[in-house]
Design a protein around this motif. Sequence first.
Motif, PDB file in Angstrom:
ATOM      1  N   ALA A 191      62.474 -15.528  85.811  1.00 53.31           N
ATOM      2  CA  ALA A 191      63.003 -14.685  84.726  1.00 53.31           C
ATOM      3  C   ALA A 191      63.222 -13.249  85.209  1.00 53.31           C
ATOM      4  CB  ALA A 191      62.070 -14.713  83.525  1.00 53.31           C
ATOM      5  N   GLU A 192      62.306 -12.730  86.009  1.00 52.94           N
ATOM      6  CA  GLU A 192      62.471 -11.375  86.546  1.00 52.94           C
ATOM      7  C   GLU A 192      63.687 -11.317  87.465  1.00 52.94           C
ATOM      8  OE1 GLU A 192      58.793  -9.492  88.117  1.00 52.94           O
ATOM      9  OE2 GLU A 192      57.795 -11.149  87.080  1.00 52.94           O
ATOM     10  N   TRP A 193      63.845 -12.332  88.313  1.00 51.49           N
ATOM     11  CA  TRP A 193      64.985 -12.378  89.223  1.00 51.49           C
ATOM     12  C   TRP A 193      66.301 -12.413  88.440  1.00 51.49           C
ATOM     13  CZ3 TRP A 193      67.973 -11.468  92.932  1.00 51.49           C
ATOM     14  CH2 TRP A 193      69.107 -12.236  93.175  1.00 51.49           C
ATOM     15  N   VAL A 194      66.379 -13.293  87.456  1.00 56.83           N
ATOM     16  CA  VAL A 194      67.614 -13.418  86.672  1.00 56.83           C
ATOM     17  C   VAL A 194      67.897 -12.107  85.945  1.00 56.83           C
ATOM     18  CG1 VAL A 194      68.739 -14.631  84.758  1.00 56.83           C
ATOM     19  CG2 VAL A 194      67.456 -15.930  86.466  1.00 56.83           C
ATOM     20  N   ALA A 195      66.881 -11.493  85.365  1.00 58.46           N
ATOM     21  CA  ALA A 195      67.068 -10.226  84.652  1.00 58.46           C
ATOM     22  C   ALA A 195      67.556  -9.135  85.600  1.00 58.46           C
ATOM     23  CB  ALA A 195      65.772  -9.804  83.968  1.00 58.46           C
TER      24      ALA A 195
ATOM     25  N   VAL B 167      66.049  -3.603  97.087  1.00 56.63           N
ATOM     26  CA  VAL B 167      65.436  -4.933  97.192  1.00 56.63           C
ATOM     27  C   VAL B 167      66.366  -6.058  96.744  1.00 56.63           C
ATOM     28  CG1 VAL B 167      63.076  -4.073  96.947  1.00 56.63           C
ATOM     29  CG2 VAL B 167      64.293  -4.892  94.931  1.00 56.63           C
ATOM     30  N   LEU B 168      67.372  -5.732  95.950  1.00 57.79           N
ATOM     31  CA  LEU B 168      68.254  -6.774  95.404  1.00 57.79           C
ATOM     32  C   LEU B 168      68.924  -7.633  96.478  1.00 57.79           C
ATOM     33  CD1 LEU B 168      69.030  -7.967  92.713  1.00 57.79           C
ATOM     34  CD2 LEU B 168      70.823  -6.266  92.506  1.00 57.79           C
TER      35      LEU B 168
ATOM     36  N   ALA C 133      66.700 -16.008  97.207  1.00 55.25           N
ATOM     37  CA  ALA C 133      67.130 -16.957  96.176  1.00 55.25           C
ATOM     38  C   ALA C 133      68.148 -17.945  96.742  1.00 55.25           C
ATOM     39  CB  ALA C 133      67.720 -16.203  94.978  1.00 55.25           C
ATOM     40  N   ASP C 134      69.089 -17.439  97.524  1.00 54.26           N
ATOM     41  CA  ASP C 134      70.083 -18.322  98.139  1.00 54.26           C
ATOM     42  C   ASP C 134      69.409 -19.307  99.093  1.00 54.26           C
ATOM     43  OD1 ASP C 134      72.064 -17.030  96.719  1.00 54.26           O
ATOM     44  OD2 ASP C 134      72.787 -15.841  98.435  1.00 54.26           O
TER      45      ASP C 134
ATOM     46  N   PHE D   7      68.647 -27.784  97.304  1.00 58.99           N
ATOM     47  CA  PHE D   7      69.868 -28.568  97.099  1.00 58.99           C
ATOM     48  C   PHE D   7      70.569 -28.956  98.400  1.00 58.99           C
ATOM     49  CE2 PHE D   7      69.417 -26.085  93.149  1.00 58.99           C
ATOM     50  CZ  PHE D   7      69.334 -27.138  92.253  1.00 58.99           C
ATOM     51  N   GLY D   8      70.067 -28.480  99.520  1.00 55.08           N
ATOM     52  CA  GLY D   8      70.702 -28.742 100.813  1.00 55.08           C
ATOM     53  C   GLY D   8      70.778 -30.209 101.185  1.00 55.08           C
TER      54      GLY D   8
END
Length: 116
Positions: free
Chosen positions: A4-8, A70-71, A78-79, A86-87
């Motif tokens: 949630a923090e990452w998405v925000a 940091v983004l 995340a990638d 999913f790899g």
Amino acid sequence: MSVAEWVALNQIGRGTTLSPAGLADVMGMTRGAISKVLDKLQSKEWISCATSQEDNRVQLLAVTRQGKRVLPELTTIADGNDEHFFGVLDATERATLQKLLKKLADAHQMHKIPVD
């Protein structure tokens, strides 16, 4: 850092003007829940909140210099997590999975959850 923090942080970092209420709507969260997420991001000094010049009742969110630093690293992590998980799927399988998940989201009216 929670999902949630990452998405925000990622949503705020896109440069669109967002209020906490607007972010809650985009993320499909309650205002109370988004408030806790934003408190964590503010305690890390990755976001700031300022009063709107048009309406002093509205708070607007922005990514700070520290957050901007940091983004990119968090995006890489995340990638990497996505690729690790999913790899094992080839492009056709990924497309099929995405199509099936979209079908489920549509069937259950789950339209406000950011997935990018």
